[in-house]
Design a protein around this motif. Structure first.
Motif, short mmCIF file in Angstrom:
data_model
loop_
_atom_site.label_atom_id
_atom_site.label_comp_id
_atom_site.label_asym_id
_atom_site.label_seq_id
_atom_site.Cartn_x
_atom_site.Cartn_y
_atom_site.Cartn_z
N VAL A 36 0.71 -1.20 -0.06
CA VAL A 36 0.02 0.02 0.12
C VAL A 36 0.93 1.27 0.26
O VAL A 36 1.99 1.24 0.35
N GLU A 37 0.24 2.47 -0.36
CA GLU A 37 0.90 3.69 -0.24
C GLU A 37 0.77 4.25 1.29
O GLU A 37 -0.04 3.56 2.05
N TYR A 38 1.66 5.25 1.56
CA TYR A 38 1.53 5.94 2.98
C TYR A 38 0.11 6.55 2.75
O TYR A 38 -0.72 7.10 1.78
N ALA A 39 -0.62 6.37 4.14
CA ALA A 39 -1.92 7.06 4.43
C ALA A 39 -3.06 6.24 3.76
O ALA A 39 -4.16 6.55 4.01
N GLU A 40 -2.76 5.27 2.89
CA GLU A 40 -3.70 4.27 2.36
C GLU A 40 -4.22 3.50 3.50
O GLU A 40 -3.49 2.90 4.07
N THR A 41 -5.72 3.14 3.47
CA THR A 41 -6.34 2.43 4.53
C THR A 41 -6.74 1.10 4.03
O THR A 41 -6.88 0.81 2.94
N VAL A 42 -6.37 0.23 4.86
CA VAL A 42 -6.78 -1.36 4.94
C VAL A 42 -7.51 -1.73 5.95
O VAL A 42 -7.48 -1.40 7.11
N MET A 43 -8.68 -2.36 5.94
CA MET A 43 -9.50 -2.71 6.80
C MET A 43 -9.45 -4.37 6.91
O MET A 43 -9.48 -5.28 6.18
N LYS A 44 -9.25 -4.86 8.28
CA LYS A 44 -8.98 -6.04 8.66
C LYS A 44 -9.60 -6.44 9.79
O LYS A 44 -9.82 -6.09 11.01
N ASN A 45 -11.31 -7.15 9.45
CA ASN A 45 -12.08 -7.55 10.73
C ASN A 45 -12.57 -6.31 11.37
O ASN A 45 -12.45 -6.48 12.53
N GLY A 46 -12.65 -5.30 10.78
CA GLY A 46 -13.30 -4.21 11.12
C GLY A 46 -12.37 -2.94 11.96
O GLY A 46 -12.74 -2.02 12.71
N VAL A 47 -10.97 -3.37 11.79
CA VAL A 47 -9.82 -2.77 12.39
C VAL A 47 -9.25 -1.87 10.94
O VAL A 47 -8.97 -2.75 10.18
N THR A 48 -8.96 -0.70 11.39
CA THR A 48 -8.38 0.17 10.04
C THR A 48 -6.92 0.42 10.32
O THR A 48 -6.47 0.41 11.54
N ILE A 49 -6.27 -0.23 9.30
CA ILE A 49 -4.72 -0.03 9.40
C ILE A 49 -4.14 0.88 8.21
O ILE A 49 -4.96 1.03 7.08
N SER A 50 -3.35 1.75 8.51
CA SER A 50 -2.77 2.56 7.63
C SER A 50 -1.18 2.76 7.84
O SER A 50 -0.74 2.80 8.92
N LEU A 51 -0.29 3.05 6.80
CA LEU A 51 1.02 3.36 7.26
C LEU A 51 1.50 4.77 6.96
O LEU A 51 0.92 5.45 5.98
N TYR A 52 2.61 5.10 7.85
CA TYR A 52 3.00 6.38 7.59
C TYR A 52 4.57 6.36 7.69
O TYR A 52 5.01 5.60 8.17
N PRO A 53 5.23 7.40 7.01
CA PRO A 53 6.65 7.37 7.12
C PRO A 53 7.50 7.00 8.16
O PRO A 53 7.09 7.78 9.28
N ALA A 54 8.32 6.42 8.47
CA ALA A 54 9.10 6.27 9.81
C ALA A 54 10.44 6.88 9.52
O ALA A 54 11.15 6.98 10.46
N GLY A 55 10.86 7.10 8.02
CA GLY A 55 12.26 7.60 8.04
C GLY A 55 13.52 6.88 8.22
O GLY A 55 14.63 7.35 8.18
N HIS A 56 13.08 5.51 8.46
CA HIS A 56 14.15 4.70 8.91
C HIS A 56 15.02 4.13 7.55
O HIS A 56 16.49 4.58 7.75
N VAL A 57 14.54 3.52 6.79
CA VAL A 57 15.26 3.14 5.33
C VAL A 57 13.95 3.23 4.49
O VAL A 57 12.98 3.57 4.58
N ILE A 58 14.37 3.07 3.04
CA ILE A 58 13.45 3.14 2.10
C ILE A 58 12.38 2.26 2.37
O ILE A 58 12.56 0.95 2.58
N GLY A 59 11.11 2.65 2.25
CA GLY A 59 9.78 1.82 2.39
C GLY A 59 9.43 1.79 3.73
O GLY A 59 8.28 0.98 4.11
#
Length: 369
Positions: A71-94
């Motif tokens: 997924v892209e950053y800030a894109e949402t995914v639902m798993k069994n009613g729970v919302t998941i989204s990813l945001y930059p951590a700045g650690h390494v690429i991706g």
């Protein structure tokens, strides 16, 4: 009876019972959400993986053919009613922080992170939450990073000095993260960049993912030694002291790591130069990142957990120390066995049998070079 927390610390990893998924699990599970592709966070054996799209090719290279959704950053995914989204951590690429929300309750799992923009990773972005799960690899006041521009002035001046003195230049850093950060900040007017096979494999995976990297040339048995010695060689920690490195003598050997801030670390790594360059937040960065979340509670997973927990509680945070199997990738470069004495079983076990562990811990000198 009190409700169970949205995220729990289990013997398999960080678990969301309501969503039926784990974050960076170290034992096989059905659903794994991965913060980044380092070996202590991305293990083989899960049925399904979810990660940021810039981690895709490196994960496939390290773990083989896996069932991977990206997924892209800030894109949402639902798993069994729970919302998941990813945001930059700045650690390494991706690399990503994992935001988990259910009925207005928000948890964020940071994975590993740094707050300085390194010019190649998507910069760290604070995410507001009620509960924040944080690393503290360098959670001691002695670890204070100077701006990376200063470090690269030192590195580029050292390279020029080596050229003037007829020495080859060998610079060591991890194949995912550190190597690309070094590559993108070198002064290429000095010469060409040559890479150990392990690092070039990672570079190629990132290029397949659309990442624009500066030019490199893989070192092979056919490489002309005198031409290589005119450039700079980027190598992984596993190459130190091997016949592969010795064939470029005479050389000056530099080591890039946050541990170089410790007196004596350079000597213990047998390096001619130690450059303080880390892909983790320093003392001030950790505190500012945690504060920016506005969290009610912070959980510290790996690093100087006991010391940093005590300090955060003293200055008004609600901090708790937890034990996980994270911390194996960069801590392998530590001049000590571990930042702090841990409970038995909290070190990363060499049970991840895919390419991931062999990548940085023991492939130097093989035929792929």
């Amino acid at each position: 009876m009190a409700n169970k927390p949205l995220l729990e610390f289990t013997d398999r990893g960080i678990y969301c019972a309501k969503g039926k998924f784990y974050i960076d699990p170290w034992k096989p599970v059905d659903d794994a959400v991965i913060t980044h592709a380092h070996a202590d966070h991305a293990y083989v054996g899960h049925k399904r993986y979810l990660a940021h799209h810039l981690s895709r090719e490196v994960l496939l290279y390290r773990l083989g053919e896996i069932n991977l959704q990206t997924v892209e950053y800030a894109e949402t995914v639902m798993k069994n009613g729970v919302t998941i989204s990813l945001y930059p951590a700045g650690h390494v690429i991706g690399s990503a922080q994992i935001r988990v929300e259910y009925k207005g309750e928000v948890w964020v799992v940071s994975g590993d992170y740094k707050v300085e923009d390194d010019g190649i990773s998507t910069p760290f972005e604070p995410v507001k939450c009620h509960h924040f799960i944080s690393e503290c690899t360098f959670g001691m006041p002695v670890y204070q990073w100077k701006p990376q521009v200063q470090t690269f002035i030192e590195i580029n001046n050292w390279w020029r000095s080596n050229l003037h003195n007829g020495l080859a230049t060998v610079l060591v850093g991890y194949s995912l993260g550190k190597a690309q950060r070094i590559l993108q900040n070198l002064d290429l007017f000095n010469g060409k960049v040559y890479t150990h096979g392990v690092i070039e494999n990672t570079n190629e995976a990132l290029r397949r993912n659309g990442v624009q990297l500066n030019p490199t040339e893989r070192i092979t048995p056919e490489s002309i030694k005198e031409e290589v010695r005119k450039g700079i060689i980027i190598a992984p920690p596993s190459s130190v002291g091997t016949p592969w490195m010795r064939k470029f003598q005479p050389y000056s050997f530099g080591y890039c790591s946050g541990w170089m801030a410790i007196r004596g670390a350079k000597r213990r790594r047998a390096a001619d130069r130690g450059f303080v360059l880390s892909d983790h937040a320093d003392w001030d960065g950790l505190i500012s990142a945690i504060d920016a979340t506005g969290c009610e509670c912070v959980y510290l997973t790996h690093g100087y957990t006991a010391t940093f927990t005590r300090y955060l509680n003293e200055i008004g945070f609600n901090a708790k120390e937890v034990h996980t199997l994270y911390g194996g990738e960069e801590e392998e470069a530590s001049p000590e066995p571990s930042p702090e004495k841990r409970e038995p079983g909290t070190q990363v076990e060499n049970a991840n049998k895919g390419l991931s562990f062999g990548e940085d811990l023991g492939e130097a000198g093989g035929p792929a070079l």
